[in-house]
Motif scaffolding. Structure first.
Motif, PDB file in Angstrom:
ATOM      1  N   PHE A  16       0.736 -18.456   3.816  1.00  0.00           N
ATOM      2  CA  PHE A  16       1.774 -19.456   3.502  1.00  0.00           C
ATOM      3  C   PHE A  16       1.635 -20.673   4.425  1.00  0.00           C
ATOM      4  N   ALA A  17       1.207 -20.393   5.631  1.00  0.00           N
ATOM      5  CA  ALA A  17       1.084 -21.467   6.632  1.00  0.00           C
ATOM      6  C   ALA A  17      -0.249 -22.194   6.521  1.00  0.00           C
ATOM      7  N   GLY A  18      -1.054 -21.850   5.497  1.00  0.00           N
ATOM      8  CA  GLY A  18      -2.258 -22.631   5.254  1.00  0.00           C
ATOM      9  C   GLY A  18      -3.547 -22.021   5.749  1.00  0.00           C
ATOM     10  N   MET A  19      -3.469 -20.796   6.282  1.00  0.00           N
ATOM     11  CA  MET A  19      -4.691 -20.128   6.726  1.00  0.00           C
ATOM     12  C   MET A  19      -5.199 -19.210   5.617  1.00  0.00           C
ATOM     13  N   HIS A  20      -6.440 -18.736   5.771  1.00  0.00           N
ATOM     14  CA  HIS A  20      -6.919 -17.695   4.853  1.00  0.00           C
ATOM     15  C   HIS A  20      -7.223 -16.463   5.690  1.00  0.00           C
ATOM     16  N   PRO A  21      -6.296 -15.502   5.715  1.00  0.00           N
ATOM     17  CA  PRO A  21      -6.504 -14.298   6.524  1.00  0.00           C
ATOM     18  C   PRO A  21      -7.456 -13.308   5.869  1.00  0.00           C
ATOM     19  N   VAL A  22      -8.266 -12.692   6.704  1.00  0.00           N
ATOM     20  CA  VAL A  22      -9.094 -11.552   6.286  1.00  0.00           C
ATOM     21  C   VAL A  22      -8.575 -10.334   7.034  1.00  0.00           C
ATOM     22  N   VAL A  23      -7.982  -9.398   6.287  1.00  0.00           N
ATOM     23  CA  VAL A  23      -7.415  -8.183   6.875  1.00  0.00           C
ATOM     24  C   VAL A  23      -8.457  -7.090   6.748  1.00  0.00           C
ATOM     25  N   ALA A  24      -9.025  -6.678   7.875  1.00  0.00           N
ATOM     26  CA  ALA A  24     -10.101  -5.674   7.859  1.00  0.00           C
ATOM     27  C   ALA A  24      -9.537  -4.333   8.305  1.00  0.00           C
ATOM     28  N   ILE A  25      -9.445  -3.415   7.352  1.00  0.00           N
ATOM     29  CA  ILE A  25      -8.935  -2.064   7.646  1.00  0.00           C
ATOM     30  C   ILE A  25      -9.771  -1.055   6.867  1.00  0.00           C
ATOM     31  N   TYR A  26      -9.629   0.226   7.229  1.00  0.00           N
ATOM     32  CA  TYR A  26     -10.256   1.264   6.441  1.00  0.00           C
ATOM     33  C   TYR A  26      -9.497   1.414   5.125  1.00  0.00           C
ATOM     34  N   ALA A  27     -10.224   1.700   4.061  1.00  0.00           N
ATOM     35  CA  ALA A  27      -9.613   1.758   2.732  1.00  0.00           C
ATOM     36  C   ALA A  27      -8.439   2.728   2.691  1.00  0.00           C
ATOM     37  N   THR A  28      -8.579   3.864   3.337  1.00  0.00           N
ATOM     38  CA  THR A  28      -7.500   4.866   3.254  1.00  0.00           C
ATOM     39  C   THR A  28      -6.209   4.359   3.863  1.00  0.00           C
ATOM     40  N   PHE A  29      -6.304   3.436   4.792  1.00  0.00           N
ATOM     41  CA  PHE A  29      -5.091   2.951   5.462  1.00  0.00           C
ATOM     42  C   PHE A  29      -4.400   1.848   4.668  1.00  0.00           C
ATOM     43  N   LEU A  30      -5.063   1.366   3.598  1.00  0.00           N
ATOM     44  CA  LEU A  30      -4.363   0.430   2.723  1.00  0.00           C
ATOM     45  C   LEU A  30      -3.216   1.140   2.019  1.00  0.00           C
ATOM     46  N   ASN A  31      -3.374   2.455   1.828  1.00  0.00           N
ATOM     47  CA  ASN A  31      -2.290   3.218   1.189  1.00  0.00           C
ATOM     48  C   ASN A  31      -0.960   2.875   1.845  1.00  0.00           C
ATOM     49  N   ARG A  32      -1.000   2.815   3.153  1.00  0.00           N
ATOM     50  CA  ARG A  32       0.228   2.632   3.942  1.00  0.00           C
ATOM     51  C   ARG A  32       0.830   1.253   3.711  1.00  0.00           C
ATOM     52  N   ALA A  33      -0.012   0.302   3.304  1.00  0.00           N
ATOM     53  CA  ALA A  33       0.454  -1.083   3.169  1.00  0.00           C
ATOM     54  C   ALA A  33       0.522  -1.501   1.710  1.00  0.00           C
ATOM     55  N   PHE A  34       0.651  -0.548   0.817  1.00  0.00           N
ATOM     56  CA  PHE A  34       0.646  -0.870  -0.617  1.00  0.00           C
ATOM     57  C   PHE A  34       1.811  -1.774  -0.989  1.00  0.00           C
ATOM     58  N   ASP A  35       3.003  -1.483  -0.498  1.00  0.00           N
ATOM     59  CA  ASP A  35       4.164  -2.299  -0.879  1.00  0.00           C
ATOM     60  C   ASP A  35       4.000  -3.719  -0.360  1.00  0.00           C
ATOM     61  N   GLN A  36       3.408  -3.824   0.807  1.00  0.00           N
ATOM     62  CA  GLN A  36       3.221  -5.163   1.377  1.00  0.00           C
ATOM     63  C   GLN A  36       2.151  -5.939   0.583  1.00  0.00           C
ATOM     64  N   LEU A  37       1.104  -5.201   0.147  1.00  0.00           N
ATOM     65  CA  LEU A  37       0.094  -5.837  -0.722  1.00  0.00           C
ATOM     66  C   LEU A  37       0.746  -6.309  -2.015  1.00  0.00           C
ATOM     67  N   LEU A  38       1.580  -5.435  -2.593  1.00  0.00           N
ATOM     68  CA  LEU A  38       2.175  -5.722  -3.906  1.00  0.00           C
ATOM     69  C   LEU A  38       3.233  -6.817  -3.810  1.00  0.00           C
ATOM     70  N   MET A  39       4.213  -6.610  -2.917  1.00  0.00           N
ATOM     71  CA  MET A  39       5.406  -7.455  -2.937  1.00  0.00           C
ATOM     72  C   MET A  39       5.328  -8.662  -2.013  1.00  0.00           C
ATOM     73  N   ASP A  40       4.508  -8.591  -0.996  1.00  0.00           N
ATOM     74  CA  ASP A  40       4.398  -9.767  -0.112  1.00  0.00           C
ATOM     75  C   ASP A  40       3.165 -10.587  -0.456  1.00  0.00           C
ATOM     76  N   CYS A  41       2.040  -9.943  -0.702  1.00  0.00           N
ATOM     77  CA  CYS A  41       0.828 -10.714  -0.995  1.00  0.00           C
ATOM     78  C   CYS A  41       0.728 -11.076  -2.476  1.00  0.00           C
ATOM     79  N   ALA A  42       0.738 -10.059  -3.349  1.00  0.00           N
ATOM     80  CA  ALA A  42       0.478 -10.351  -4.769  1.00  0.00           C
ATOM     81  C   ALA A  42       1.624 -11.104  -5.418  1.00  0.00           C
ATOM     82  N   MET A  43       2.867 -10.654  -5.190  1.00  0.00           N
ATOM     83  CA  MET A  43       3.997 -11.318  -5.863  1.00  0.00           C
ATOM     84  C   MET A  43       4.120 -12.785  -5.445  1.00  0.00           C
TER      85      MET A  43
END
Ligand SMILES: Cc1ncc(C[n+]2csc(CCOP(=O)(O)OP(=O)(O)O)c2C)c(N)n1
Ligand SMILES: CC(=O)[C@@H](O)[C@H](O)COP(=O)(O)O
Ligand SMILES: [Mg+2]
Length: 620
Positions: free
Chosen positions: A378-405
Motif C-alpha cells: 500500500f505504501a508503494g513497495m513490492h514485498p517479497v515474502v519468503a517462507i516455506y510453503a507449509t507455513f503459508l497455511n498459517r497465513a491463509f486468511d492474511q493472504l486472502l483478506m489482506d493481500c488478495a481482497m
C-alpha cells in the motif's frame, strides 16, 4: 552408555541417584552427536535441552502429566528417556520420527512441527484435566523463537487470566531461532537474563535461610516477597508477571538440580507458572556451539570429529532464488524482502547483506509478515515474502483478506513446496496450490528449473494488482528442462500443438522430467502426446483449456494435494468452459504423509513415469 541403557522410562530416570545425572547428561550428548551425525537432524536444539528434559521427567509424571514440545524438533532427549533409543532410522521411512509421534509413544502428544502452538495445546489440556477433576499438570516447552509467534501470545493472554490453571511453561531461551532471535520479546528476555544477580541473591537467601527450621523458611518466603519488591527496584517488572503469570528465573538450563528445583516450585504453585531457562543451542559440542549460522539447528550427515558435512549438496532451488533476489534488488528499488526467522534457510541472507534497509525479519510470525507486506505494498513497495510453503497455511486468511481482497502487489516465494520428506507430515509443502485455488486474483508460478525461478521472480514482481506466488521444492535444483516450443504463454516440452493428441500432459513445476518420460513411454505404445508446462499454473490459462478441448485425455501432474490443486482447478475450468475431455489428476493424496525420502513419497503417490503411464492406460 552404561546409564542411558538402564533408562527405559521416566520411572527409571526418577530412580537414578541425583549424583549420576551429570553422567547421564554426558552420555545423552555423546549419543546425540554420534547418532545425529550419522542421520542428520536437529542436533543443536536437542543438545541444548538435555538437562531441561531430564529435570522435566524427574519432576513431572508423564504421561499422566502431559509434556508438550513446541515445534517438536527438540524432543530427541524426551524420546531417549521414554523408551526409544534406536535412532538408526531417524527421520527415514519406518524409522523414528524427528518430532513427537503418538504412534511411537503414549508420552508424545503434539506432532505438529509448526511453531508457537504449544501454549494453546497446554492450556486446553490443563483446562480439560481440571474440568474432569484430574490432578494432572500440562507442561509446555517453548523456545524463545517460538515465543515470537502470535499464537503464543493469544494463549498467554488467556493463561494469565486463569489463576489456578495447573500449567507450567518452560521457556527454553537459547537466544536463537536459527539466527539470534529478534524483536522486543528477545530484548525483554535478554533483560531478564541479565538479572542473574536477582536469582543469585535469591539463591543466597534460600541457602542461608532455609538451613534454619521453620523461622528460616518463613523468613525465606518474606525475603522472596521483599526480593520481588527489590526486583522491581533492580529491573522493570517482567512483562509476564505484569500479565499475571508467575515468573521463575532466569534459571541455568544446564544446571539440572536448579531446573528441578524451579520446576518443583512451579508444580507446587497451583497456577500458571513460567520457568525461564537459559540454555545454549549445541551445548557440549563445540562444532555446533561455534557454528555462527544456526548452531547446527538442522544438519545433514556430518563427520562427528570435524563437524564438517559428509554430503556436498549441489546447487539448490533456494540458491537460484537467492542469487536472483540480489539482482532484483539492484534493478528494483521498490522491492523489499520479508523472512519469518529463516533468513538463511530461505536464501535471503545475500539480499540482506546487500540491502540491509530493505529486509525485514519478523520472527516466527508468518501472519504478521503477510499483512505487513500488504501494508508495504500500500505504501508503494513490492514485498517479497519468503517462507516455506507449509507455513503459508498459517497465513491463509492474511493472504486472502489482506493481500488478495485489497489486490496488493505482494510476491510470496514458497520454498520447500511439495514433498519435503524427512520432516514429515506437517512439513510437506503440499497445501499451497490447493489454498491458492481458493484465492481470487492470485497468480501462481511453478518453475521447473533454475532459469524458470529467475524468470518467474521477475514476472511476479511486475504484478502489482494482486498477490503472486512462486513455488519450488526442497533440495538440489532440477537439471535445465528446455522447451521445444512456446504456445500462447505455455512452454511445450514435447509434441506439437498443431496435432490433436490422445494425451495432453500438463506438468506443474518440478514434475517436468516425469511428464516428459511418461510421454515417451506412451508414444512408444502408439499414443500421441503433448507435454506442456504452463509456468504460471493459476489462474488456469485459456490456451491450456483450448488444448484440452482437442485432446482425448488430460493428465495433470503436480507436487501438491490432488484434492484441490491445479488438476482440480483445470477440471473445474474445463467443465465451466464446456470442455468434456476427462481430466486425470495426479498429485499427492489428501493424507498426512509420514516422513520418508522425497523419492519414496513421490513413488508411493504414483508420481513416477511408470505409474503415470499405468494410470493413463487404465483410463483407456
Ligand atoms: C510456523 C513456523 N514457522 C517456521 C518454522 C521453522 N522453524 C523450525 S524451528 C525454528 C526456530 C525455533 O526457535 P526456538 O523456538 O527458539 O527453538 P530452538 O530451535 O531455539 O530450540 C523455526 C523458525 C516452524 N517450525 N514453524
Ligand atoms: C523444525 C523446522 O521447521 C525446520 O528446522 C525444518 O526442519 C527445516 O527443514 P529444512 O531442512 O528443509 O530447512
Ligand atoms: Mg531458541
Amino acid at each position: 552408555m552404561a546409564l542411558l541403557e538402564t533408562i527405559s522410562s521416566p520411572d527409571d530416570l526418577k530412580r537414578l541417584p541425583a549424583e549420576q545425572l551429570d553422567a547421564l547428561a554426558e552420555e545423552i550428548r555423546e549419543f546425540l552427536v554420534a547418532e545425529v551425525s550419522r542421520s542428520g537432524g536437529h542436533l543443536g536444539p536437542n543438545l541444548g535441552v538435555v538437562e531441561l528434559t531430564i529435570a522435566m521427567h524427574r519432576v513431572f509424571d508423564s504421561p499422566s502429566d502431559t509434556l508438550v514440545f513446541d515445534t517438536g524438533h527438540q524432543s530427541y532427549v524426551h524420546k531417549l528417556l521414554t523408551g526409544r533409543q534406536d535412532f538408526s532410522g531417524l527421520r527415514t521411512r519406518g524409522g523414528i520420527s524427528g518430532y513427537p509421534s503418538r504412534g511411537e509413544s503414549e508420552h508424545d502428544v503434539v506432532e505438529n512441527s509448526h511453531a508457537s502452538t504449544s501454549l494453546s495445546w497446554a492450556e486446553g489440556i490443563a483446562k480439560g484435566y481440571r474440568l474432569r477433576g484430574e490432578e494432572r499438570h500440562a507442561v509446555a516447552v517453548i523456545g524463545d523463537g517460538a515465543l515470537t509467534g502470535g499464537m503464543a501470545w493469544e494463549a498467554l493472554n488467556n493463561i494469565a487470566a486463569d489463576k489456578d490453571l495447573p500449567l507450567v511453561i518452560v521457556v527454553n531461551d537459547n537466544e536463537r531461532s536459527y539466527a539470534p532471535t529478534i524483536g522486543g520479546l528477545a530484548d525483554h528476555l535478554a533483560m531478564l537474563r541479565t538479572n542473574r544477580q536477582y536469582e543469585q541473591v535469591l539463591d543466597w537467601g534460600k541457602d542461608k535461610l532455609t538451613r534454619t527450621p521453620v523461622v528460616g523458611r518463613t523468613a525465606y518466603q518474606a525475603f522472596h516477597s521483599m526480593k520481588k519488591g527489590a526486583k522491581d527496584f533492580w529491573a522493570p517488572q517482567g512483562m509476564f508477571e505484569d500479565l499475571g503469570i508467575k515468573y521463575l528465573g532466569p534459571v541455568d538450563g544446564h544446571d539440572e538440580e536448579a531446573v528441578e528445583q524451579a520446576l518443583r516450585r512451579a508444580k507446587a504453585f497451583g497456577g500458571p507458572v513460567m520457568v525461564h531457562c537459559i540454555t545454549q543451542k549445541g551445548r557440549g559440542y563445540e562444532h555446533a556451539v561455534n557454528d555462527l549460522a544456526d548452531q547446527f539447528h538442522g544438519i545433514g550427515k556430518i563427520n562427528p570429529e570435524t563437524g564438517l558435512p559428509l554430503e556436498i549438496a549441489g546447487r539448490s532451488w533456494t540458491d537460484e532464488f537467492s542469487d536472483e533476489m540480489v539482482a532484483l534488488g539492484a534493478a528494483r528499488q521498490d522491492v523489499v524482502a520479508i523472512t519469518a526467522a529463516m533468513m538463511m534457510p530461505v536464501g535471503l541472507q545475500p539480499f540482506a547483506d546487500a540491502y540491509p534497509e530493505r529486509i525485514f525479519d519478523v520472527g516466527i510470525a508468518e501472519q504478521h509478515a503477510t499483512t505487513m507486506a500488504a501494508g508495504l505494498a500500500f505504501a508503494g513497495m513490492h514485498p517479497v515474502v519468503a517462507i516455506y510453503a507449509t507455513f503459508l497455511n498459517r497465513a491463509f486468511d492474511q493472504l486472502l483478506m489482506d493481500c488478495a481482497m485489497h489486490r496488493a502487489g505482494v510476491t510470496f516465494v514458497l520454498d520447500r513446496s511439495g514433498v519435503t520428506g524427512p520432516d514429515g507430515a506437517s512439513h510437506h509443502g503440499m497445501w499451497d496450490l490447493a489454498l491458492a485455488t481458493l484465492v481470487p486474483g492470485v497468480a501462481v508460478a511453478a518453475p521447473r528449473d533454475g532459469a524458470g525461478i529467475r524468470r518467474a521472480l521477475h514476472e511476479a514482481v511486475d504484478i502489482d494488482d494482486g498477490p503472486s506466488i512462486v513455488r519450488f521444492p526442497k533440495g538440489s535444483v532440477a537439471e535445465p528442462v528446455q522447451a521445444v516450443a512456446e504456445y500462447e504463454g505455455l512452454d511445450v516440452l514435447a509434441g506439437d500443438v498443431a496435432d490433436d493428441v490422445d494425451v495432453l500432459l500438463v506438468s506443474v513445476g518440478a514434475m517436468a522430467e516425469t511428464a516428459r518420460t511418461a510421454a515417451e513411454k506412451l508414444s512408444a505404445e502408439g499414443r500421441t502426446c503433448l507435454v506442456i508446462d504452463p509456468r504460471w499454473v493459476l489462474p488456469v490459462p485459456d490456451a491450456l483449456v483450448a488444448l484440452a478441448a482437442r485432446a482425448g485425455t488430460v493428465a495433470v501432474l503436480e507436487d501438491g494435494n490432488v484434492a484441490a490443486g491445479v488438476g482440480a482447478e483445470v477440471a473445474r475450468v474445463c467443465t465451466e468452459a464446456g470442455v468434456a475431455t476427462p481430466v486425470l489428476r495426479m498429485g499427492l493424496p489428501k493424507e498426512f504423509i509420514q516422513h520418508a525420502s522425497r523419492g519414496q513419497v513421490l513413488d508411493a503417490a504414483g508420481l513416477t513415469p511408470d505409474a503415470v503411464v499405468e494410470r493413463i492406460r487404465e483410463r483407456g
